[in-house]
Design a protein around this motif. Structure first.
Motif, mmCIF file in Angstrom:
data_model
loop_
_atom_site.group_PDB
_atom_site.id
_atom_site.type_symbol
_atom_site.label_atom_id
_atom_site.label_comp_id
_atom_site.label_asym_id
_atom_site.label_seq_id
_atom_site.Cartn_x
_atom_site.Cartn_y
_atom_site.Cartn_z
ATOM 1 N N TYR A 91 0.899 -0.949 -0.031
ATOM 2 C CA TYR A 91 -0.174 -0.001 -0.031
ATOM 3 C C TYR A 91 0.852 1.217 0.075
ATOM 4 C CZ TYR A 91 -3.340 -3.475 1.095
ATOM 5 O OH TYR A 91 -4.154 -4.724 1.035
ATOM 6 N N TYR A 92 1.947 1.172 0.479
ATOM 7 C CA TYR A 92 2.872 2.349 0.739
ATOM 8 C C TYR A 92 3.842 2.502 -0.385
ATOM 9 C CZ TYR A 92 0.924 1.569 5.196
ATOM 10 O OH TYR A 92 -0.016 1.505 6.244
ATOM 11 N N LYS A 93 4.211 1.192 -0.970
ATOM 12 C CA LYS A 93 4.846 1.456 -2.334
ATOM 13 C C LYS A 93 4.263 2.027 -3.463
ATOM 14 C CE LYS A 93 8.244 -2.139 -3.852
ATOM 15 N NZ LYS A 93 9.486 -1.843 -3.377
ATOM 16 N N ASP A 94 2.956 1.436 -3.408
ATOM 17 C CA ASP A 94 2.008 2.171 -4.537
ATOM 18 C C ASP A 94 1.848 3.495 -4.476
ATOM 19 O OD1 ASP A 94 1.509 -0.382 -5.261
ATOM 20 O OD2 ASP A 94 -0.505 -0.449 -4.553
ATOM 21 N N LEU A 95 2.288 4.207 -3.314
ATOM 22 C CA LEU A 95 2.007 5.549 -2.979
ATOM 23 C C LEU A 95 3.516 6.286 -3.470
ATOM 24 C CD1 LEU A 95 -0.151 5.890 -0.212
ATOM 25 C CD2 LEU A 95 -0.968 6.113 -2.759
ATOM 26 N N GLY A 96 4.632 5.461 -3.739
ATOM 27 C CA GLY A 96 5.835 6.111 -3.964
ATOM 28 C C GLY A 96 6.494 6.389 -2.795
ATOM 29 N N VAL A 97 6.092 5.644 -1.630
ATOM 30 C CA VAL A 97 6.988 6.027 -0.297
ATOM 31 C C VAL A 97 8.499 5.055 -0.416
ATOM 32 C CG1 VAL A 97 7.127 5.827 2.421
ATOM 33 C CG2 VAL A 97 5.001 6.329 1.045
ATOM 34 N N PRO A 98 9.326 5.741 -0.222
ATOM 35 C CA PRO A 98 10.926 4.826 -0.171
ATOM 36 C C PRO A 98 10.746 3.565 0.666
ATOM 37 C CG PRO A 98 11.204 7.217 0.368
ATOM 38 C CD PRO A 98 9.870 7.023 0.227
ATOM 39 N N ASP A 99 11.081 2.626 0.374
ATOM 40 C CA ASP A 99 11.203 1.243 1.220
ATOM 41 C C ASP A 99 11.481 1.694 2.524
ATOM 42 O OD1 ASP A 99 9.808 -0.222 -0.832
ATOM 43 O OD2 ASP A 99 11.381 -1.035 -1.431
ATOM 44 N N ASP A 116 6.914 -7.983 5.304
ATOM 45 C CA ASP A 116 8.251 -8.444 4.194
ATOM 46 C C ASP A 116 9.005 -9.742 5.325
ATOM 47 O OD1 ASP A 116 8.462 -6.170 2.970
ATOM 48 O OD2 ASP A 116 9.538 -5.222 4.376
ATOM 49 N N PHE A 117 8.265 -10.389 6.426
ATOM 50 C CA PHE A 117 8.992 -11.143 7.090
ATOM 51 C C PHE A 117 8.100 -12.749 6.794
ATOM 52 C CE2 PHE A 117 10.155 -7.340 8.609
ATOM 53 C CZ PHE A 117 11.499 -7.340 8.861
ATOM 54 N N ALA A 118 8.694 -13.726 6.758
ATOM 55 C CA ALA A 118 8.243 -14.926 6.688
ATOM 56 C C ALA A 118 7.346 -15.433 7.661
ATOM 57 C CB ALA A 118 9.182 -15.933 6.041
ATOM 58 N N THR A 119 8.060 -14.915 9.064
ATOM 59 C CA THR A 119 7.169 -15.641 10.195
ATOM 60 C C THR A 119 7.381 -14.340 11.058
ATOM 61 O OG1 THR A 119 9.412 -16.088 11.089
ATOM 62 C CG2 THR A 119 8.178 -17.745 9.799
ATOM 63 N N PHE A 120 6.411 -14.501 12.123
ATOM 64 C CA PHE A 120 6.304 -13.740 13.341
ATOM 65 C C PHE A 120 7.573 -13.558 14.067
ATOM 66 C CE2 PHE A 120 5.565 -12.752 17.676
ATOM 67 C CZ PHE A 120 5.041 -11.525 17.466
ATOM 68 N N ASP A 121 8.427 -14.460 14.312
ATOM 69 C CA ASP A 121 9.676 -14.753 15.002
ATOM 70 C C ASP A 121 10.771 -13.782 14.217
ATOM 71 O OD1 ASP A 121 8.469 -15.923 16.775
ATOM 72 O OD2 ASP A 121 9.420 -17.936 16.432
ATOM 73 N N GLU A 122 10.688 -13.917 12.790
ATOM 74 C CA GLU A 122 11.648 -13.096 11.980
ATOM 75 C C GLU A 122 11.392 -11.536 12.312
ATOM 76 O OE1 GLU A 122 12.028 -14.463 8.003
ATOM 77 O OE2 GLU A 122 12.268 -16.521 8.554
ATOM 78 N N PHE A 123 10.227 -11.328 12.303
ATOM 79 C CA PHE A 123 9.799 -9.941 12.469
ATOM 80 C C PHE A 123 10.270 -9.383 13.524
ATOM 81 C CE2 PHE A 123 6.005 -7.398 13.948
ATOM 82 C CZ PHE A 123 6.484 -6.070 13.505
#
Ligand SMILES: *[C@@H]1O[C@H](CO)[C@@H](O)[C@H](O)[C@H]1NC(C)=O
Length: 395
Positions: A296-304, A312-319
């Motif tokens: 949603y943020y990428k679509d609005l052109g906000v830098p990553d 972005d994370f595969a699991t809760f623990d990685e996050f």
């Protein structure tokens, strides 16, 4: 990995492969450039207008206009009157030629008729009469600040000509905020930002139970050792900040600034629905926003690099591992503030659409030449534009 190995093999095949790759990239680039040139100018012009009003760039000031226009507001705004003073407050120049009226006797001579969706009560006698007298050069505009999860569009088929919402493909774009690239980079005192940060994360919200289950995820983050202080309806009241539920309140800025992170998860996740809680976090609150989904943020052109997205994370623990690291490690933390050198935030109010609308009404000829209406405006603003299942994957 494989492309790295290919580089090491060297030789003629490799040269050809690179040439082929170069040609492919060149073709893609030309197509992208062509699309950009054909699509951008109008898009850009439309978007520049409301934002230029708060934009210090003198070149961006809207052109001087002479034609006087009147917008007839056929509904109220959440039960409150729609007035020129309040709704055109961010564009005083526009007030010189544009006026909003709620006086029904003026509806026949209006240049546009506006409906605030939440106040629209269907085709009563007044609307039926208006429909009968409809003029082709007078667009009917539907306005909403809410996401489709909280606001079903009501008007019937082909009643609405233009939409006015935060969506980038709305006819009148009225964002809660946006970002523009600076003309030249500015100095940012990153050390001062780090030194001002005394606490971990905070969340301020009045809507605790939402379809996307953001509160459940926040509670899980807390249970797993990430400190989040919750203010407002869903947490505690701040004695030093009466009316803490009101994001506009000036003491909220002081309350939030000492934290490193702000939970900027929206109450629902829908196309382009990014509200002031995200833009303000980036702007003067100087906190790293944590959001649910990057898209949603990428679509609005906000830098990553300006925010952290759970998905972005595969699991809760990685996050959790990542945010705990960012919380402790100065360099990693500050890497999320480096964008400030090159980008500037512009806070919209959701009301900025009114200024753009006034501007658009100047060109009657263009309006008459480009008639349009929404066959199914309810679908355009429907649940199909939302995904409220993002948090569930991490619970
Ligand atoms: C608005 O919609 C109506 C109904 O479809 C149409 O007759 C009219 O030309 C449209 N006007 C504009 C300005 O698009």
């Amino acid at each position: 990995m494989s492309s790295y190995l290919q580089q090491k093999t060297g030789g003629a095949t490799c040269t050809w492969r690179y040439l082929g790759r170069f040609v492919t990239v060149a073709i893609y680039a030309s197509v992208a450039l062509f699309l950009w040139y054909t699509l951008m100018p109008t898009r850009h012009k439309e978007h520049a207008a409301p934002l230029s009003l708060n934009n210090p760039d003198p070149r961006a000031v809207a052109p001087v206009s002479t034609k006087n226009v009147v917008i007839y507001a056929a509904t109220q705004f959440f039960g409150h009157p729609i007035t020129t003073e309040r709704f055109l407050a961010t564009c005083p120049d526009v007030q010189n030629y544009c006026r909003i009226t709620q006086d029904e006797s003026e509806s026949d001579n209006a240049d546009a008729v506006l409906f605030h969706n939440a106040d629209y009560r269907g085709p009563n006698e007044k609307f039926k009469r208006m429909k009968f007298q409809r003029k082709p050069g007078v667009p009917y505009v539907l306005w909403s600040l809410e996401s489709p999860s909280n606001d079903n569009f009501r008007p019937e088929s082909h009643m609405i000509n233009w939409t006015m919402t935060y969506r980038t493909d709305a006819d009148i774009w009225a964002p809660y905020g946006t970002m523009v690239k600076r003309k030249a980079p500015v100095e940012i005192d990153l050390n001062a930002i780090w030194d001002s940060k005394k606490k971990s994360a905070t969340w301020l919200a009045s809507n605790c139970f939402t379809p996307n289950r953001r509160f459940d995820l926040i509670k899980k983050m807390i249970d797993n050792g990430f400190d989040i202080e919750i203010w407002g309806n869903c947490g505690k009241q701040a004695p030093q900040c009466t009316g803490v539920d009101n994001q506009e309140s000036p003491c909220v800025l002081e309350l939030i600034k000492p934290y490193k992170f702000y939970i900027s998860m929206e109450n629902s996740n829908c196309k382009d629905y990014v509200t002031e809680k995200f833009w303000k976090a980036l702007n003067d609150r100087m906190v790293i926003p944590i959001v649910l989904a990057r898209k949603y943020y990428k679509d609005l052109g906000v830098p990553d690099s300006a925010y952290i997205a759970v998905d972005d994370f595969a699991t809760f623990d990685e996050f959790m591992t990542h945010i705990k690291k960012v919380n402790k490690d100065k360099d990693t933390y500050l890497s999320y503030h480096a964008w400030r050198k090159d980008w500037q935030i512009i806070i919209g109010s959701g009301f900025s659409g009114w200024c753009t609308l006034c501007d658009r009404l100047q060109d009657k000829e263009k309006i008459l030449k480009n008639p349009k209406s929404y066959k199914d405006v309810a679908w355009w603003h429907s649940f199909e534009m939302c995904n409220n299942q993002i948090a569930a994957k991490y619970l």
